[in-house]
Design a protein around this motif. Structure first.
Motif, PDB file in Angstrom:
ATOM      1  N   VAL A 399       0.623  -1.055   0.135  1.00  0.00           N
ATOM      2  CA  VAL A 399       0.021   0.365  -0.200  1.00  0.00           C
ATOM      3  C   VAL A 399       1.063   1.267  -0.215  1.00  0.00           C
ATOM      4  O   VAL A 399       1.049   1.886  -0.775  1.00  0.00           O
ATOM      5  CB  VAL A 399      -1.393   0.200   1.517  1.00  0.00           C
ATOM      6  N   TYR A 402       2.122   1.933  -3.407  1.00  0.00           N
ATOM      7  CA  TYR A 402       1.630   2.234  -3.754  1.00  0.00           C
ATOM      8  C   TYR A 402       1.368   3.721  -4.093  1.00  0.00           C
ATOM      9  O   TYR A 402       1.147   4.883  -4.782  1.00  0.00           O
ATOM     10  CB  TYR A 402       0.440   1.352  -4.580  1.00  0.00           C
TER      11      TYR A 402
ATOM     12  N   PHE B 121      -5.275  -4.944  -6.706  1.00  0.00           N
ATOM     13  CA  PHE B 121      -5.397  -3.978  -6.081  1.00  0.00           C
ATOM     14  C   PHE B 121      -5.693  -2.743  -6.492  1.00  0.00           C
ATOM     15  O   PHE B 121      -7.071  -2.901  -6.053  1.00  0.00           O
ATOM     16  CB  PHE B 121      -3.877  -3.936  -5.756  1.00  0.00           C
ATOM     17  N   PHE B 126      -9.607  -1.436  -2.584  1.00  0.00           N
ATOM     18  CA  PHE B 126      -8.776  -2.132  -1.633  1.00  0.00           C
ATOM     19  C   PHE B 126      -8.519  -3.051  -0.634  1.00  0.00           C
ATOM     20  O   PHE B 126      -8.500  -4.106  -0.353  1.00  0.00           O
ATOM     21  CB  PHE B 126      -7.592  -0.393  -0.675  1.00  0.00           C
ATOM     22  N   THR B 130      -6.912  -6.254   0.112  1.00  0.00           N
ATOM     23  CA  THR B 130      -6.580  -6.883   1.133  1.00  0.00           C
ATOM     24  C   THR B 130      -6.890  -7.740   1.626  1.00  0.00           C
ATOM     25  O   THR B 130      -6.203  -8.526   2.171  1.00  0.00           O
ATOM     26  CB  THR B 130      -6.316  -5.642   2.017  1.00  0.00           C
ATOM     27  N   THR B 160      -7.678  -5.308   7.504  1.00  0.00           N
ATOM     28  CA  THR B 160      -8.239  -4.327   5.888  1.00  0.00           C
ATOM     29  C   THR B 160      -8.793  -2.936   6.898  1.00  0.00           C
ATOM     30  O   THR B 160      -9.072  -2.218   5.993  1.00  0.00           O
ATOM     31  CB  THR B 160      -8.868  -5.300   5.283  1.00  0.00           C
ATOM     32  N   LEU B 175      -7.395   5.142  -1.652  1.00  0.00           N
ATOM     33  CA  LEU B 175      -6.875   4.470  -2.033  1.00  0.00           C
ATOM     34  C   LEU B 175      -7.740   3.938  -3.334  1.00  0.00           C
ATOM     35  O   LEU B 175      -8.790   4.204  -3.947  1.00  0.00           O
ATOM     36  CB  LEU B 175      -7.590   3.321  -0.791  1.00  0.00           C
TER      37      LEU B 175
END
Lengths: 494, 181
Positions: A399, A402, B121, B126, B130, B160, B175
């Motif tokens: 994450v 990214y 992804f 997300f 995830t 998450t 995200l």
């Protein structure tokens, strides 16, 4: 400056900000405490998450993670005899025996109090000396900067690497990775095969997260180490005031050693704790007591490693020169947040400068309160199984890579650097020279080219300018010594 | 430790790879133009060439050391031993290698899951990408019991949710959003 410092302190004490600073510190503390993880890894993971925040908020969080990470090593050093980070090696000598005697609370408490002393004293040194060093550094020209950055890289190879050939290879790899993409000054695209994603160069976040984070996850999966519950029970008497009083001289001496060593690139906390432990033992009337659970040893080690933080921040803030992986990411993070470390920081961004001080002070105090408050609870962190922790950290790294630039390309880069970092460490290539090469390579190149343009191609200026000549001399001596090592090994038979 | 040191395969392979990289770097400058901004400017290729030369010399030294490691004089022997102690200890590396081989399937499983995670992804968003990744990766590293599965599922879903919430709400990070979330 003082009014800015106080304003920043009050801002940091607002509930939401304080909560996040404490959480960031806690994250650093946890990764610092877990063997195999490090402060460097913690900063690398947190850095991209701070990008969207206000500059001073981001800086405060990064400082919090850094100090938490450096401090965290004391827990596993005391209870398990495994230093969470190299900065706590000497802590195991006395804190572990003391904990084994049933005084775990005293051992941990002493280490925590010592860390806070070390941190605050080194902050005082930083605040006192940074302006004069900055004022001096403003006068440095491109020749001196070129030599200074080259000197820092070579010094790191010299001090941190047992194998000079591999250390130098590592440094060159770092500088090579940094030279990918647009060159400084003229913007020529180098080593990028016409691929646009590569032309922009290798960003700091994927590189650091990969080298210091993903690589550790790989080794963590391949060689898992788990703590046993029985050793993590904390009980017994705590720290007494008379012990602190009796150790004031020890604390001051260890802080001085910590700051002094912290300034040098490459070794920082990992050497200062051992040196100040040695100094404390030598100056004691009963050196034989050391190693059996003597609080003086804990004070020496833990004061020194936290004092190294102030020492390491000194060249970082005043010259823009980082000394190790952790400060290299910090400098990159500061730059991304719009703070340009270097001699002009005092004149141009005094507000952010004072924020570094304020965050340092608040984090150190918050950390002490947090640690003492959870002295029985926090060690349980060591029980978090690697099988749960590694996927979580990997997710945070994906994450983070990214969101640093909203590109999946960076995630692939991060994972590739993870594999590279694992392989390099596995085969004895230290990562510190690589990362210093990556950060300082471009500074060296830009300064070198400016210097050459300034001198119209005349190399003699590097020798005729006194400071540049001294630095160049040091670089040559260090290279000579390390290459002498090579010559010895290659000497023909007979 | 007596007798000749074994031929160091890892160092020799590494030296070969570094030498190849050095040659690649040395060839690059001749493929492009070389702008010079003013008199005295060494241009953008001087340093890559210097790095290339440095790397070539160092990989040569590494290769020589890997091929001819047998020390002669006592101090040379000591130096090599010191380097060796820093680099790797035979016994330790062998026992580590054994443990590593056993853990290799787990690493491969997590790597494969991670690759799928990165690939999905952006498309799934997300949250949807995830939670399954965390669950499956934790299971890949754990004993496959019902209790572990329940713990892994709870941790995956909770983490998450918390990470997603903290990132988007408090840290104002955007995200990737999928079709559902």
């Amino acid at each position: 400056m003082l009014d800015m410092f106080l304003a920043n302190v009050f801002w940091l004490l607002t509930p939401t900000v304080l909560l996040f600073v404490v959480l960031a510190t806690l994250f650093g503390l946890i990764l610092g405490a877990l063997p195999g993880m490090s402060a460097t890894m913690a900063i690398a993971i947190i850095l991209p998450l701070t990008f969207a925040l206000e500059t001073k908020f981001g800086i405060a969080l990064l400082i919090g993670v850094y100090i938490g990470g450096v401090t965290g090593g004391l827990v596993s050093a005391t209870l398990l005899r495994i230093p969470g980070t190299p900065s706590s090696i000497a802590t195991t000598f006395d804190a572990y025996p003391l904990a084994q005697k049933g005084f775990a609370q005293k051992a941990l408490g002493t280490a925590m109090v010592a860390s806070a002393f070390g941190g605050l004293i080194s902050l005082a040194v930083l605040v006192t000396f940074a302006p004069s060093i900055s004022a001096f550094a403003v006068k440095l020209g491109p020749h001196e900067y070129a030599m200074l950055s080259l000197g820092a890289i070579v010094l790191v190879v010299f001090l941190s690497s047992g194998d000079y050939i591999k250390g130098l290879i590592s440094a060159i790899l770092g500088m090579t990775i940094a030279s990918v993409g647009f060159a400084p000054i003229d913007g020529t695209a180098r080593l990028s095969f016409g691929v646009i994603d590569i032309m922009a160069g290798v960003s700091l976040v994927p590189l650091m997260v990969g080298l210091f984070g993903a690589s550790q996850v790989i080794s963590g999966i391949l060689a898992p180490a788990e703590a046993t519950k029985s050793k993590l029970e904390v009980s017994g008497q705590g720290v007494t005031l008379s012990e602190v009083r009796n150790n004031l001289g020890n604390i001051l001496r260890s802080s001085a050693i910590g700051v002094g060593i912290g300034i040098l690139p490459g070794i920082g906390g990992s050497a200062s704790n051992l040196l100040s432990y040695g100094a404390a033992k030598q100056s004691a009337k009963d050196p034989e007591a050391f190693g059996t659970g003597d609080v003086r040893g804990i004070y020496a080690s833990e004061t020194a490693n936290n004092a190294s933080v102030g020492g390491a921040l000194l060249p970082l803030i005043t010259l823009g020169i980082p000394g190790d992986g952790a400060t290299a990411i910090l400098i990159g993070g500061f730059t991304i947040h719009g703070l340009q470390p270097g001699p002009l920081l005092f004149q141009e961004q005094p507000d952010l400068m004072s924020m570094i001080y304020a965050a340092f002070a608040i984090t150190t105090i918050a950390l002490l309160v947090l640690q003492l408050g959870t002295i029985r609870l926090f060690p349980k962190v060591l029980l978090i199984p690697a099988r749960i922790l590694n996927p979580l950290l990997l997710m945070l790294m994906v994450v983070g890579a990214y969101i640093s630039d909203n590109r999946v390309f960076d995630v692939w880069m991060m994972l590739s650097f993870g594999v590279l970092g694992y392989l390099l460490e596995r085969f004895g290539y230290s990562l510190a020279p690589l990362i210093l090469g990556f950060i300082l390579g471009p500074i060296f190149e830009a300064s070198f080219r400016r210097a050459m343009m300034f001198s119209e191609g005349n190399l003699v200026d590097f020798v005729s300018r006194p400071l540049s000549a001294v630095l160049l001399g040091l670089v040559l001596v260090m290279l000579f010594v390390s290459l002498g090592g090579i010559k010895r090994i290659m000497r023909p038979r007979g | 430790m007596t007798g000749a040191r074994r031929f160091n395969m890892a160092d020799a392979i590494a030296a070969g790879l570094f030498a190849a990289l050095a040659v690649f770097m040395l060839v690059q400058p001749f493929l492009g133009r070389e702008p010079r901004l003013s008199t005295g400017d060494p241009g953008p290729w001087l340093l890559p060439i210097a790095f290339g030369v440095g790397l070539l010399v160092l990989s040569g030294a590494l290769m020589l050391r890997a091929l001819k490691p047998n020390p002669i004089s006592p101090e040379t022997r000591e130096a090599v031993e010191r380097l060796k102690a820093v680099g790797e200890d035979d016994w330790l590396s062998e026992s580590m290698a054994h443990g590593e081989r056993r853990a290799l399937p787990r690493l491969l499983a997590v790597s494969a899951l991670c690759i799928v995670y990165v690939l999905t992804f952006q498309h799934l968003g997300f949250y949807l990408a995830t939670a399954p990744f965390l669950f499956l990766a934790t299971m890949a590293l754990s004993e496959r019991t019902a209790r572990n599965a329940i713990i892994a599922a709870i941790i995956a879903i909770l983490t998450t949710a918390v990470v997603g919430l903290v990132l988007t709400t408090f840290l104002e990070v955007s995200l990737p959003r999928g079709l559902l979330f």
